[in-house]
Design a protein around this motif. Structure first.
Motif, PDB file in Angstrom:
ATOM      1  N   ALA A 293       1.083  -0.843  -0.133  1.00  0.00           N
ATOM      2  CA  ALA A 293       0.050   0.318   0.065  1.00  0.00           C
ATOM      3  C   ALA A 293       0.760   0.924   0.114  1.00  0.00           C
ATOM      4  CB  ALA A 293      -0.846  -0.139   1.051  1.00  0.00           C
ATOM      5  N   VAL A 294       1.942   1.173   0.687  1.00  0.00           N
ATOM      6  CA  VAL A 294       2.486   2.358   0.982  1.00  0.00           C
ATOM      7  C   VAL A 294       3.550   2.939  -0.286  1.00  0.00           C
ATOM      8  CG1 VAL A 294       4.667   3.627   2.424  1.00  0.00           C
ATOM      9  CG2 VAL A 294       2.965   2.552   3.567  1.00  0.00           C
ATOM     10  N   GLY A 295       4.078   1.413  -0.597  1.00  0.00           N
ATOM     11  CA  GLY A 295       4.770   1.828  -2.030  1.00  0.00           C
ATOM     12  C   GLY A 295       4.231   1.954  -3.346  1.00  0.00           C
ATOM     13  N   LEU A 296       2.690   1.620  -3.122  1.00  0.00           N
ATOM     14  CA  LEU A 296       2.681   2.038  -4.962  1.00  0.00           C
ATOM     15  C   LEU A 296       2.512   3.735  -4.038  1.00  0.00           C
ATOM     16  CD1 LEU A 296       0.107  -1.589  -5.448  1.00  0.00           C
ATOM     17  CD2 LEU A 296       2.220  -0.867  -6.520  1.00  0.00           C
ATOM     18  N   GLN A 297       1.593   3.674  -3.486  1.00  0.00           N
ATOM     19  CA  GLN A 297       0.856   5.044  -3.585  1.00  0.00           C
ATOM     20  C   GLN A 297       2.016   5.934  -4.530  1.00  0.00           C
ATOM     21  OE1 GLN A 297       1.193   8.017  -1.343  1.00  0.00           O
ATOM     22  NE2 GLN A 297      -0.209   8.883  -1.685  1.00  0.00           N
ATOM     23  N   THR A 298       3.364   5.510  -3.948  1.00  0.00           N
ATOM     24  CA  THR A 298       4.460   6.059  -4.275  1.00  0.00           C
ATOM     25  C   THR A 298       4.630   6.730  -5.112  1.00  0.00           C
ATOM     26  OG1 THR A 298       6.575   4.825  -4.461  1.00  0.00           O
ATOM     27  CG2 THR A 298       5.631   6.104  -1.839  1.00  0.00           C
ATOM     28  N   TRP A 299       4.034   6.160  -5.678  1.00  0.00           N
ATOM     29  CA  TRP A 299       4.350   6.102  -7.350  1.00  0.00           C
ATOM     30  C   TRP A 299       2.768   6.501  -8.083  1.00  0.00           C
ATOM     31  CZ3 TRP A 299       4.530  -0.099  -9.394  1.00  0.00           C
ATOM     32  CH2 TRP A 299       4.962  -0.699  -8.794  1.00  0.00           C
ATOM     33  N   LEU A 300       2.080   7.282  -7.155  1.00  0.00           N
ATOM     34  CA  LEU A 300       1.453   8.211  -7.821  1.00  0.00           C
ATOM     35  C   LEU A 300       1.418   9.483  -7.185  1.00  0.00           C
ATOM     36  CD1 LEU A 300      -2.085   5.963  -7.863  1.00  0.00           C
ATOM     37  CD2 LEU A 300      -0.514   6.533  -9.520  1.00  0.00           C
ATOM     38  N   THR A 301       2.299   9.774  -7.249  1.00  0.00           N
ATOM     39  CA  THR A 301       2.894  11.306  -6.583  1.00  0.00           C
ATOM     40  C   THR A 301       3.376  11.868  -8.120  1.00  0.00           C
ATOM     41  OG1 THR A 301       4.738  10.836  -6.005  1.00  0.00           O
ATOM     42  CG2 THR A 301       3.395  11.246  -4.167  1.00  0.00           C
ATOM     43  N   LYS A 302       2.497  12.942  -7.330  1.00  0.00           N
ATOM     44  CA  LYS A 302       2.578  14.541  -8.690  1.00  0.00           C
ATOM     45  C   LYS A 302       4.284  14.461  -9.813  1.00  0.00           C
ATOM     46  CE  LYS A 302      -0.161  18.139  -7.385  1.00  0.00           C
ATOM     47  NZ  LYS A 302      -0.299  18.696  -6.075  1.00  0.00           N
ATOM     48  N   GLY A 303       3.475  14.401 -10.724  1.00  0.00           N
ATOM     49  CA  GLY A 303       5.198  13.780 -11.941  1.00  0.00           C
ATOM     50  C   GLY A 303       5.491  12.667 -12.172  1.00  0.00           C
TER      51      GLY A 303
END
Lengths: 527, 327
Positions: free
Chosen positions: B275-285
């Motif tokens: 959950a934590v890791g996948l979310q980092t891929w959706l940060t801006k840019g």
């Protein structure tokens, strides 16, 4: 139907119609408040008398052990467990003694220095300096750390309380064993083992869960409350800086007093976030509940085929982790997401004009509606699942007789289905409401709390608002998260005050609900 | 007379038929609404790039060129712009990237984001948590439901009140405490936190135990069984749905928990959960390039949980209807 537990056999109540009954109940609750408060105060003398006599009993027991105890019992005053070891309860006695030894070591090494530092929370922070003559960087060995001082002080206080409790217990136990020895009954370690599996089975089962609760929930909560009275934040972050007691300053901040900038804004933002939190919790809970029930009823209709297929389709949402579906949906509805993309293509093909993207999750008002709508997409399957089984439990003859009497489907729903479901799922509804007040995932993943608060030009925005990045769709819990994790300011002091506010709100609603829920009040009736 | 009856019957039948047609249309609509996001998830996981206006990827470049020929002719798109980098073309790269770190020469992306590691972390956390938590939750529930001791009501009230505090705040304190003893940024501290909260989740299992008749306990007690035996020999065999329900729920929780996982990992890539890791891929840019990978990750995460859910669905429903609600 299990509706017999409702209120008392009040004739006045029974003669009322359904909506009037609700009003009657509410009226009774509110008019009952003064009486309840009165009862509380009038019961104080009796209660203090009770607790005083209980309290005195403790001292009486200790004095008793002093006067009537033999040398073994008296030895337990100094050496915990001595009275047990010498009376064949070696195992328990040794455990008591080990606790005593461990406590003394801890107190001497950590506890005492921490307690001494508690009033000031440390005086010297860690400093680094370069050795004379250009050596390595050296960090000061002797330095204070406010966080450690606070934490260890609390732990020490807790351990002292446990020590007193254990000390008293072993003393009374020793006295009991002494008495039993008089009449020729001797204790043994075997008896301890038997007790662990039978008489004291509650302690066996609850020991580890309660230890976890004490260490990972109670201690942190107390610590959190205490931090609310300090200025712990990024600028006062240990070990290189110390933080200090600031009294009620953090509380004053929320109630529009003190702090930098236009201090009224903090209260204004807080109230707006609080209002949205409540509005959200209300709509999220009831929209899911009623829509889920309706979907369950539709699938349950007689003669509808493939019931299992329809249910399975809905259940897929439960099976996929929430963060994936929420992030996915938030992308689909984002400004240049697929929904806007397809809508744009269609609009373009029909009118030939260019399409301006709708900001589903970015607009101040639209995103609140969207959040509630999209939340039903996540929540309906749960309610559907719960309601399906319950709806089948409603006795069919109730509907049968209603039909013979010529009741319309709507009437049957409001007179039979809904009252039954509300009664049975009462506790579930409460926990959903409280859960939604603290529903982090939906808000954080769908809108991220945005859009940001905007203020008129010329207003000096208090730093507590600007640095924490609170937005118009933030709940109290997401604001809290931003304040202590996302922002670099790490305003722990203020966050703890906000946490207490959340507690107050949740406690208020829970008290009202729980006081009125039959299945909670009449726990024993279901066994 | 008879004729009239027949006609009545017929009109009644017709009313039911129209109602059913209406209901089926509604159900199909509902199914579409609930399934479209998942089809989108799967479709996007095969895309070479994320473009907001495309639902499905083109099967290959030639088909994309054929289909976009009209647009090119009209001058809206340049022919040389039709590349996998700008138009979603079918690819398996995203899945390969997820587990690229396991191969001998991983891509730059697989090197920075060790998805296989997150997956493994989460699986270990979920496995250990679900076993230990189930034991503790059931023990607590049994004690509150069946045993009578002086602190019972008090403890239940205490847990109720503790549950009203936002659990997240104490997490901040726990984090710094774990840091003191050097356990932060470690998946085992996450396990510890999940397990420590077990006592707070006794409600549903207790509700289930409450429905088991007390006379069974009493009969066993007369036969000389102690409380431990009653728990394991009498209650447990009857409580299979709630055992499976608790196992399933505590196994699923770590896969979806973002708040605690993010905080405890402290940004350490090797210690993240999915959950934590996948979310980092959706940060801006990052969205344009990483959204298809996020979808692929989502599919991989969802498959085992979905499978588990469908197999154990029966118990889940029994557990939740037996425990959450009492009538």
């Amino acid at each position: 139907m299990a509706q017999q537990v409702v209120l008392e056999n009040n004739l006045e109540y029974l003669s009322l119609s359904k909506p009037k009954r609700v009003l009657f109940k509410l009226k009774k609750f509110f008019t009952g408040i003064p009486k309840k408060i009165g009862n509380f105060f009038t019961s104080i003398p009796q209660k203090t008398r009770d607790s005083r006599s209980k309290f005195l009993q403790i001292f009486k027991n200790v004095a008793h052990a002093m006067t009537d105890g033999d040398y073994k019992t008296r030895l337990s005053f100094l050496f915990m467990g001595a009275g047990l070891v010498t009376r064949r309860q070696v195992f328990r006695g040794v455990l008591y003694f080990l606790y005593e030894v461990a406590f003394i070591v801890f107190f001497a090494l950590v506890g005492f220095p921490s307690l001494r530092g508690l009033p000031t929370l440390g005086q010297m922070a860690e400093v680094s300096y370069i050795q004379k003559g250009g050596g390595d960087t050296v960090t000061s060995i002797m330095h204070d750390d406010s966080f450690n001082i606070l934490l260890y002080s609390l732990i020490t206080i807790a351990l002292i309380l446990v020590l007193i409790f254990l000390w008293y217990n072993q003393l009374v136990d020793s006295l009991r064993l002494q008495r039993e020895a008089y009449i020729g009954r001797y204790a043994s370690d075997k008896q301890t083992i038997r007790n662990v599996l039978d008489k004291s089975y509650d302690k066996t089962l609850l020991f580890i869960p309660m230890l976890g609760l004490a260490l990972f929930t109670i201690l942190p909560i107390i610590m959190m409350i205490v931090v609310g009275f300090t200025n712990y934040n990024a600028q006062h972050s240990t070990p290189t800086k110390l933080f200090d007691w600031v009294g009620m300053q953090n509380f004053a901040l929320i109630f529009a007093a003190g702090g930098d900038g236009d201090s009224k804004l903090v209260l204004q933002v807080f109230l707006e976030v609080l209002l949205w939190t409540l509005v959200w919790a209300f709509f999220a809970t009831f929209s899911n509940y009623f829509l889920g029930m309706i979907v369950a009823m539709i699938i349950n209709i007689k003669g509808i085929k493939l019931k299992k297929v329809w249910r399975t389709v809905l259940i897929t949402t439960i099976a996929v982790p929430q963060f994936i579906s929420l992030l996915l949906v938030s992308r689909m509805f984002s400004d240049n997401g697929i929904i806007n993309g397809i809508a744009g293509n269609i609009y373009n093909a029909i009118t030939g004009n260019t399409y301006t993207n709708i900001s589903f999750l970015g607009d101040r008002w639209l995103n609140k509606v969207m959040i509630i709508v999209l939340n039903t997409w996540v929540g309906i399957p749960y309610t559907m699942l719960i309601c399906t089984g319950l709806l089948m439990n409603i006795p069919e003859d109730l509907y049968e007789s209603a039909r013979i009497d010529g009741a319309s489907p709507a009437k049957m729903y409001f007179k039979i289905t809904l009252p039954y479901m509300l009664f049975v799922t009462g506790p579930y509804l409460i926990s959903q409401f409280v859960g939604n007040i603290n529903n982090f995932n939906v808000i954080y993943f769908l809108s991220g709390g945005g859009p940001a608060f905007t203020f008129g030009t010329g207003t000096v925005v208090p730093s507590i608002i600007s640095v924490t990045g609170v937005g118009r769709s933030d709940l109290l819990i997401t604001w809290l998260y931003k304040m202590s994790v996302d922002s670099t300011a790490k305003e722990y002091g203020f966050a703890s005050v906000l946490g207490l506010m959340i507690f107050a709100v949740v406690a208020f609603f829970s008290l009202i609900f729980y006081g009125h829920s039959n299945s909670i009040q009449n726990e024993e009736e279901f066994q | 007379m008879n004729n009239e009856k027949k006609q009545n019957y017929r009109s009644h039948k017709r009313a039911i038929l129209t109602r059913n047609i209406f209901v089926y249309i509604l159900l199909v609509l509902i199914s579409i609404i609930w399934l479209v996001p998942f089809i989108y998830l799967v479709a996007q996981s095969f895309c070479s790039v994320y473009v907001g206006t495309y639902f499905f990827p083109y099967l290959n470049l030639d088909i994309a060129k054929d289909m976009l020929a009209g647009e090119v002719a009209a001058g809206r798109i340049l022919a040389e712009d039709i590349r996998p980098e700008t138009f979603p073309i079918f690819t398996l790269e995203n899945y390969a990237d997820l587990f690229g770190g396991l191969t001998n020469n991983p891509s730059a992306f697989a090197n920075t984001y060790p998805f296989y590691r997150w997956y493994f972390n989460t699986f270990i956390i979920a496995l250990i948590t679900c076993i230990l938590q189930t034991v503790l939750v059931l023990g607590t529930s049994y004690a509150f439901s069946r045993l009578r001791f002086s602190m019972r009501k008090g403890l239940m009230k205490l847990i109720l009140i503790l549950g009203m505090f936002p659990g997240f705040l104490s997490l901040v304190i726990i984090y710094y405490t774990l840091k003191l003893i050097g356990l932060q940024g470690n998946i085992f501290s996450l396990i510890l936190i999940y397990i420590a909260g077990s006592a707070m989740q006794y409600y549903i299992a207790k509700g289930f135990f409450d429905t088991i008749p007390r006379s069974l306990d009493e009969a066993a007690m007369i036969d000389g069984a102690n409380k431990n035996t009653i728990f394991f020999r009498i209650i447990m065999p009857l409580a299979k749905p709630i055992v499976v329900y608790t196992l399933l729920l505590s196994f699923n929780a770590p896969w979806g928990d973002f708040m605690m996982g993010r905080f405890i990992s402290g940004g350490e890539m090797q210690q993240m959960t999915v959950a934590v890791g996948l979310q980092t891929w959706l940060t801006k840019g990052q969205i344009e390039t990483n959204f298809p990978r996020f979808c692929a990750g989502g599919v991989i995460v969802s498959i085992p949980i979905m499978a588990l859910f469908f197999v154990l669905q029966k118990y889940y429903v029994e557990g939740i209807t037996g425990g959450a609600v009492k009538g």
